[in-house]
Design an enzyme around this catalytic site. Structure first.
Site, short mmCIF file in Angstrom:
data_model
loop_
_atom_site.label_atom_id
_atom_site.label_comp_id
_atom_site.label_asym_id
_atom_site.label_seq_id
_atom_site.Cartn_x
_atom_site.Cartn_y
_atom_site.Cartn_z
CE LYS A 112 37.64 75.32 6.09
NZ LYS A 112 39.08 75.14 6.29
CE LYS A 192 35.41 82.50 5.54
NZ LYS A 192 36.08 81.78 6.55
CE LYS A 195 43.11 79.99 -0.02
NZ LYS A 195 44.16 79.27 0.68
P1 TYM Z 1 43.55 79.65 4.88
O1 TYM Z 1 44.51 79.23 3.84
O2 TYM Z 1 42.13 79.23 4.73
O3 TYM Z 1 43.56 81.23 5.02
C1 TYM Z 1 44.77 81.94 5.12
C2 TYM Z 1 44.57 83.24 5.87
O4 TYM Z 1 43.65 84.09 5.18
C3 TYM Z 1 42.68 84.59 6.09
N1 TYM Z 1 41.41 84.82 5.37
C4 TYM Z 1 40.77 86.00 5.30
N2 TYM Z 1 41.03 87.20 5.86
C5 TYM Z 1 40.18 88.21 5.58
N3 TYM Z 1 39.08 88.09 4.81
C6 TYM Z 1 38.77 86.90 4.24
N4 TYM Z 1 37.69 86.79 3.45
C7 TYM Z 1 39.62 85.79 4.49
N5 TYM Z 1 39.62 84.49 4.08
C8 TYM Z 1 40.72 83.92 4.63
C9 TYM Z 1 42.55 83.51 7.14
O5 TYM Z 1 42.03 84.02 8.35
C10 TYM Z 1 43.98 83.03 7.27
O6 TYM Z 1 44.69 83.85 8.18
N6 TYM Z 1 43.47 77.75 9.41
C11 TYM Z 1 44.34 78.65 8.65
C12 TYM Z 1 45.63 77.99 8.25
C13 TYM Z 1 46.50 77.62 9.42
C14 TYM Z 1 47.10 78.50 10.36
C15 TYM Z 1 47.86 77.65 11.23
C16 TYM Z 1 47.05 79.86 10.57
C17 TYM Z 1 46.91 76.37 9.74
N7 TYM Z 1 47.73 76.35 10.83
C18 TYM Z 1 48.57 78.20 12.30
C19 TYM Z 1 47.77 80.39 11.64
C20 TYM Z 1 48.53 79.56 12.49
C21 TYM Z 1 43.56 79.16 7.43
O7 TYM Z 1 42.46 79.58 7.56
O8 TYM Z 1 44.15 79.11 6.23
#
Ligand code: TYM
Length: 325
Positions: A112, A192, A195
């Site tokens: 990032k 992967k 967004k």
């Molecule tokens: P975010 O918003 O980037 O992603 C949300 C969830 O989507 C999953 N994800 C995927 N799973 C499968 N294939 C993909 N291509 C893919 N892209 C995204 C992510 O693994 C995530 O589960 N850091 C976290 C947000 C967060 C969080 C937390 C999660 C903040 N605090 C506490 C769990 C517990 C995240 O990546 O958000």
């Protein structure tokens, strides 16, 4: 007592198939057997470029999308992270025990910061995430595979806290689906779905309409061969589509690969598109029925519930650390 499930999603950028298949479907499933707490992590979203003018709307849209995906607000607690200040406070406290060595190993920071620059907030992202999880003494954390490293750090911090101060935190387990944990980009199936990919054709959004889904799937990169086979090395594009199809039809990738072995790529992609359209239809129609004002009011009420729930743990942590008599 019921075990606690906790997870979060960032409100910037629309929710895509990876988020849905990798994480949200498990959020919904875990509601059945866990005390589930789900968070729109708006503070995390500030670590990459965003627009303050539209941020309030994006937060609300994210909350609506999570409900549309199947989160029942009567059953699970859904709220905005910034409404519960204990997240940021606990993030600070845990930061005092986090080594730079551990943060330097985080691959998401490297990825990032190439785009967003090297800022403290981005660097400390995994520490705030650990605070989110530990604040509710979560046992289960449904996430996609890209979050495993952050979960390991969370466990390390919990263990360190328990040893140094007081046995307060359970060690949370990542709940990662067997399939769908890493949905790949439709344009470049070796990276992967994300967004932040500038190409909109690289991802199907959870709320895309049927025509858009058919169009994006139709343009999905496959390979120069003609054979449908589940083989990530030789056929990552086809394997990604097989996996998506399997998740929306509840059939094994092997039986689908057998059935479609001789199908033309174009026809196969239409089959996948149709399954995705059908699978997401209930999500889209629930979303259309949600009322903005009602959801906004719900989030205000849930801010109170979140604060009330977080307070005792926060107090316990403060006392253990010598910040309270
Ligand atoms: P975010 O918003 O980037 O992603 C949300 C969830 O989507 C999953 N994800 C995927 N799973 C499968 N294939 C993909 N291509 C893919 N892209 C995204 C992510 O693994 C995530 O589960 N850091 C976290 C947000 C967060 C969080 C937390 C999660 C903040 N605090 C506490 C769990 C517990 C995240 O990546 O958000």
């Amino acid at each position: 007592m019921m075990e606690v499930a906790f997870s979060g999603i960032q409100p910037t950028g629309d929710i895509h198939l990876g988020n849905y298949l990798g994480a949200l479907r498990n959020w919904v499933r875990l509601q059945e057997s866990f005390d589930a707490v789900y968070c729109i992590v708006d503070l995390h979203a500030l670590t990459i470029p965003y627009d303050p003018e539209t941020f309030a709307t994006e937060r609300l849209e994210a909350a609506k999308a999570v409900i549309a995906a199947g989160i029942d607000p009567d059953r699970s607690l859904l709220y905005y992270q910034s409404d519960v200040p204990a997240h940021a406070e606990l993030g600070w406290l845990l930061g005092t025990m986090t080594s730079l060595g551990a943060l330097n190993r985080m691959t998401q920071f490297k990825d990032k910061s190439d785009q967003a620059g090297e800022f403290l907030g981005l660097y400390a992202y995994p520490v705030l995430m650990a605070a989110d999880i530990l604040l509710y003494r979560a046992n289960a954390v449904p996430v996609g595979e890209d979050q495993t490293q952050h979960l390991e750090l969370t466990r390390d911090l919990a263990e360190r806290f328990n040893q140094r101060y007081q046995e307060i935190f359970p060690l949370p387990e990542a709940i990662i689906p067997e399939r769908g944990a890493r949905v790949m980009s439709l344009k470049n199936p070796t990276s992967k779905m994300s967004k932040s990919d500038p190409s909109e054709a690289s991802r199907v959004l959870m709320l895309d309409g049927p025509d858009t889904i058919v169009k994006k799937m139709g343009k999905a990169v496959t390979d120069s061969g003609t054979e449908i086979r589940y083989d990530w090395l030789e056929k990552p594009g086809i394997s990604n589509l097989l996996e998506i199809l399997s998740l929306f039809t509840d059939r094994s990738v092997d039986s689908l690969a057998d059935e479609h072995a001789g199908t033309q790529y174009g026809v196969f992609k239409k089959t996948v598109a149709d399954a995705v359209v059908e699978g997401l239809e209930p999500v889209r129609s629930r979303y259309a029925e949600l009322d903005d004002v009602e959801v906004a009011n719900l989030m205000v009420r849930n801010a109170d519930r979140g604060r009330e729930r977080a307070a005792p743990l926060q107090d316990e942590v403060m006392r253990a650390m010598g910040l309270r008599p």
